[in-house]
Design a protein around this motif. Structure first.
Motif, PDB file in Angstrom:
ATOM      1  N   UNK A 135       0.804  -1.199   0.000  1.00  0.00           N
ATOM      2  CA  UNK A 135       0.000   0.000   0.000  1.00  0.00           C
ATOM      3  C   UNK A 135       0.843   1.256   0.000  1.00  0.00           C
ATOM      4  N   UNK A 136       0.222   2.381   0.326  1.00  0.00           N
ATOM      5  CA  UNK A 136       0.894   3.671   0.339  1.00  0.00           C
ATOM      6  C   UNK A 136       1.497   3.934   1.724  1.00  0.00           C
ATOM      7  N   UNK A 137       2.721   4.421   1.798  1.00  0.00           N
ATOM      8  CA  UNK A 137       3.340   4.693   3.101  1.00  0.00           C
ATOM      9  C   UNK A 137       2.632   5.819   3.838  1.00  0.00           C
ATOM     10  N   UNK A 138       2.605   5.702   5.162  1.00  0.00           N
ATOM     11  CA  UNK A 138       2.005   6.737   5.987  1.00  0.00           C
ATOM     12  C   UNK A 138       2.988   7.862   6.292  1.00  0.00           C
ATOM     13  N   UNK A 139       4.291   7.555   6.205  1.00  0.00           N
ATOM     14  CA  UNK A 139       5.304   8.567   6.499  1.00  0.00           C
ATOM     15  C   UNK A 139       6.400   8.543   5.455  1.00  0.00           C
ATOM     16  N   UNK A 140       6.936   9.725   5.198  1.00  0.00           N
ATOM     17  CA  UNK A 140       8.106   9.895   4.336  1.00  0.00           C
ATOM     18  C   UNK A 140       9.215  10.425   5.221  1.00  0.00           C
ATOM     19  N   UNK A 141       9.978   9.507   5.805  1.00  0.00           N
ATOM     20  CA  UNK A 141      10.945   9.888   6.817  1.00  0.00           C
ATOM     21  C   UNK A 141      10.218  10.323   8.078  1.00  0.00           C
ATOM     22  N   UNK A 142      10.520  11.532   8.562  1.00  0.00           N
ATOM     23  CA  UNK A 142       9.863  12.036   9.767  1.00  0.00           C
ATOM     24  C   UNK A 142       8.590  12.805   9.451  1.00  0.00           C
ATOM     25  N   UNK A 143       8.328  12.985   8.171  1.00  0.00           N
ATOM     26  CA  UNK A 143       7.162  13.760   7.755  1.00  0.00           C
ATOM     27  C   UNK A 143       6.011  12.862   7.328  1.00  0.00           C
ATOM     28  N   UNK A 144       4.803  13.367   7.524  1.00  0.00           N
ATOM     29  CA  UNK A 144       3.620  12.645   7.053  1.00  0.00           C
ATOM     30  C   UNK A 144       3.626  12.586   5.532  1.00  0.00           C
ATOM     31  N   UNK A 145       3.237  11.450   4.977  1.00  0.00           N
ATOM     32  CA  UNK A 145       3.175  11.302   3.528  1.00  0.00           C
ATOM     33  C   UNK A 145       1.977  12.068   2.982  1.00  0.00           C
ATOM     34  N   UNK A 146       1.913  12.200   1.662  1.00  0.00           N
ATOM     35  CA  UNK A 146       0.776  12.864   1.047  1.00  0.00           C
ATOM     36  C   UNK A 146      -0.519  12.096   1.328  1.00  0.00           C
ATOM     37  N   UNK A 147      -0.418  10.766   1.404  1.00  0.00           N
ATOM     38  CA  UNK A 147      -1.586   9.948   1.733  1.00  0.00           C
ATOM     39  C   UNK A 147      -2.104  10.284   3.121  1.00  0.00           C
ATOM     40  N   UNK A 148      -1.197  10.412   4.082  1.00  0.00           N
ATOM     41  CA  UNK A 148      -1.593  10.743   5.450  1.00  0.00           C
ATOM     42  C   UNK A 148      -2.144  12.159   5.535  1.00  0.00           C
ATOM     43  N   UNK A 149      -1.509  13.086   4.832  1.00  0.00           N
ATOM     44  CA  UNK A 149      -2.003  14.465   4.821  1.00  0.00           C
ATOM     45  C   UNK A 149      -3.422  14.532   4.243  1.00  0.00           C
ATOM     46  N   UNK A 150      -3.660  13.747   3.196  1.00  0.00           N
ATOM     47  CA  UNK A 150      -4.987  13.725   2.577  1.00  0.00           C
ATOM     48  C   UNK A 150      -6.029  13.172   3.545  1.00  0.00           C
ATOM     49  N   UNK A 151      -5.672  12.109   4.272  1.00  0.00           N
ATOM     50  CA  UNK A 151      -6.605  11.543   5.242  1.00  0.00           C
ATOM     51  C   UNK A 151      -6.826  12.500   6.407  1.00  0.00           C
ATOM     52  N   UNK A 152      -5.778  13.194   6.830  1.00  0.00           N
ATOM     53  CA  UNK A 152      -5.923  14.185   7.894  1.00  0.00           C
ATOM     54  C   UNK A 152      -6.901  15.271   7.469  1.00  0.00           C
ATOM     55  N   UNK A 153      -6.790  15.735   6.235  1.00  0.00           N
ATOM     56  CA  UNK A 153      -7.702  16.758   5.734  1.00  0.00           C
ATOM     57  C   UNK A 153      -9.127  16.246   5.689  1.00  0.00           C
ATOM     58  N   UNK A 154      -9.297  14.991   5.262  1.00  0.00           N
ATOM     59  CA  UNK A 154     -10.630  14.385   5.219  1.00  0.00           C
ATOM     60  C   UNK A 154     -11.237  14.338   6.622  1.00  0.00           C
ATOM     61  N   UNK A 155     -10.453  13.913   7.595  1.00  0.00           N
ATOM     62  CA  UNK A 155     -10.948  13.814   8.972  1.00  0.00           C
ATOM     63  C   UNK A 155     -11.234  15.200   9.561  1.00  0.00           C
ATOM     64  N   UNK A 156     -10.410  16.190   9.207  1.00  0.00           N
ATOM     65  CA  UNK A 156     -10.665  17.552   9.680  1.00  0.00           C
ATOM     66  C   UNK A 156     -11.971  18.080   9.093  1.00  0.00           C
ATOM     67  N   UNK A 157     -12.199  17.825   7.810  1.00  0.00           N
ATOM     68  CA  UNK A 157     -13.450  18.245   7.187  1.00  0.00           C
ATOM     69  C   UNK A 157     -14.646  17.551   7.832  1.00  0.00           C
ATOM     70  N   UNK A 158     -14.448  16.299   8.221  1.00  0.00           N
ATOM     71  CA  UNK A 158     -15.525  15.562   8.887  1.00  0.00           C
ATOM     72  C   UNK A 158     -15.852  16.203  10.231  1.00  0.00           C
ATOM     73  N   UNK A 159     -14.832  16.632  10.964  1.00  0.00           N
ATOM     74  CA  UNK A 159     -15.065  17.290  12.256  1.00  0.00           C
ATOM     75  C   UNK A 159     -15.817  18.600  12.070  1.00  0.00           C
ATOM     76  N   UNK A 160     -15.463  19.351  11.037  1.00  0.00           N
ATOM     77  CA  UNK A 160     -16.165  20.603  10.743  1.00  0.00           C
ATOM     78  C   UNK A 160     -17.625  20.323  10.424  1.00  0.00           C
ATOM     79  N   UNK A 161     -17.857  19.292   9.608  1.00  0.00           N
ATOM     80  CA  UNK A 161     -19.231  18.904   9.273  1.00  0.00           C
ATOM     81  C   UNK A 161     -19.978  18.437  10.512  1.00  0.00           C
TER      82      UNK A 161
END
Length: 261
Positions: A135-161
């Motif tokens: 699958x897609x990695x959750x981290x790129x070194x010490x940084x969150x991967x683009x996949x993780x950033x995308x999921x974080x944004x989705x979850x943040x939008x869910x909290x706003x909703x």
């Protein structure tokens, strides 16, 4: 090191929750799937009000009982019955899947009860995340991967909703529009099956709301959401019919209550 969220009871679908961090989960990956196994035998899923227009095409929309009402999409009329998901998690036909279910196995949660800060967490028991999967990695070194950033944004939008949904419920409460629901379905046996244990908008009280309030609701979109809920209740017969056709209903108990999330 962050500790697991201090939740007395885990939310629907989740068996465990741990906060993601680059030290412990540097090699973790996540994969997509076309089989929502976590929805198997689940008859109701929380909704946000923003989802009402899409969800009302497929599901009856009701509210949980009690003061802290939550909108629900009904996938089945009885606890343990889902007429849209097969035993392996595949959909019987294309339907709208609520964001609450699509975010799994991720979610935002408080790590400590004394803070409002939310952290991205994951259910480690899910087979959609881990080291030993493709699958897609959750981290790129010490940084969150683009996949993780995308999921974080989705979850943040869910909290706003979710906050918008709470405001919607508060407005219904303010005008005393929620009532205990009862749905009667003619099963062709001479005696209707009655479903209780939920709330719905009281149409008679809705008709008594002042014109200036209705105009405001029409302008901000709330009135359309109320009617999406009311119109969706016509789908109860469709859900019941699917249960019968699938050999999952009607229930043997005379007054089965809807599952309370």
């Amino acid at each position: 090191m962050a500790s697991a969220p201090q939740n007395a009871a885990l939310p629907l679908f989740y068996n465990d929750l741990v906060p993601l961090n680059s030290q412990q989960h540097s090699a973790w990956k996540t994969r997509s799937t076309d089989k929502a196994t976590w929805l198997v035998d689940v008859n109701s899923v929380p909704l946000t009000v923003e989802e009402f227009p899409q969800a009302q095409r497929n599901f009856p929309i009701v509210f949980t009982a009690g003061e802290n009402a939550v909108p629900l999409a009904l996938f089945g009329m009885n606890e343990g019955v889902n007429v849209f998901v097969e035993a392996d998690g595949s959909l019987t036909n294309p339907v709208y899947i609520p964001a609450y279910a699509r975010r799994y196995p991720f979610m935002l949660a408080r790590l400590r009860p004394d803070t409002e800060e939310l952290s991205l967490c994951v259910d480690p028991s899910s087979d959609l995340v881990g080291e030993d999967i493709e699958g897609e990695p959750l981290f790129d070194g010490a940084e969150a991967s683009e996949t993780t950033k995308s999921m974080l944004q989705f979850c943040e939008n869910f909290e706003i909703a979710g906050n918008k949904t709470a405001q919607f419920i508060a407005e219904l409460r303010k005008h005393n529009l929620l009532m205990d629901g009862e749905l009667n379905i003619d099963a062709g046996t001479g005696q209707p099956f009655t479903y209780r244990g939920f709330q719905m908008v009281d149409e008679s009280k809705l008709r008594e709301v002042r014109g200036d309030i209705l105009r405001q609701w029409n302008q901000n979109g709330m009135l359309a959401l109320i009617y999406a809920h009311l119109f969706s209740l016509e789908l109860v017969r469709d859900i019941f019919g699917r249960q019968v056709a699938q050999g999952k209903g009607p229930a043997l108990t005379p007054n089965p209550a809807l599952h309370d999330v």
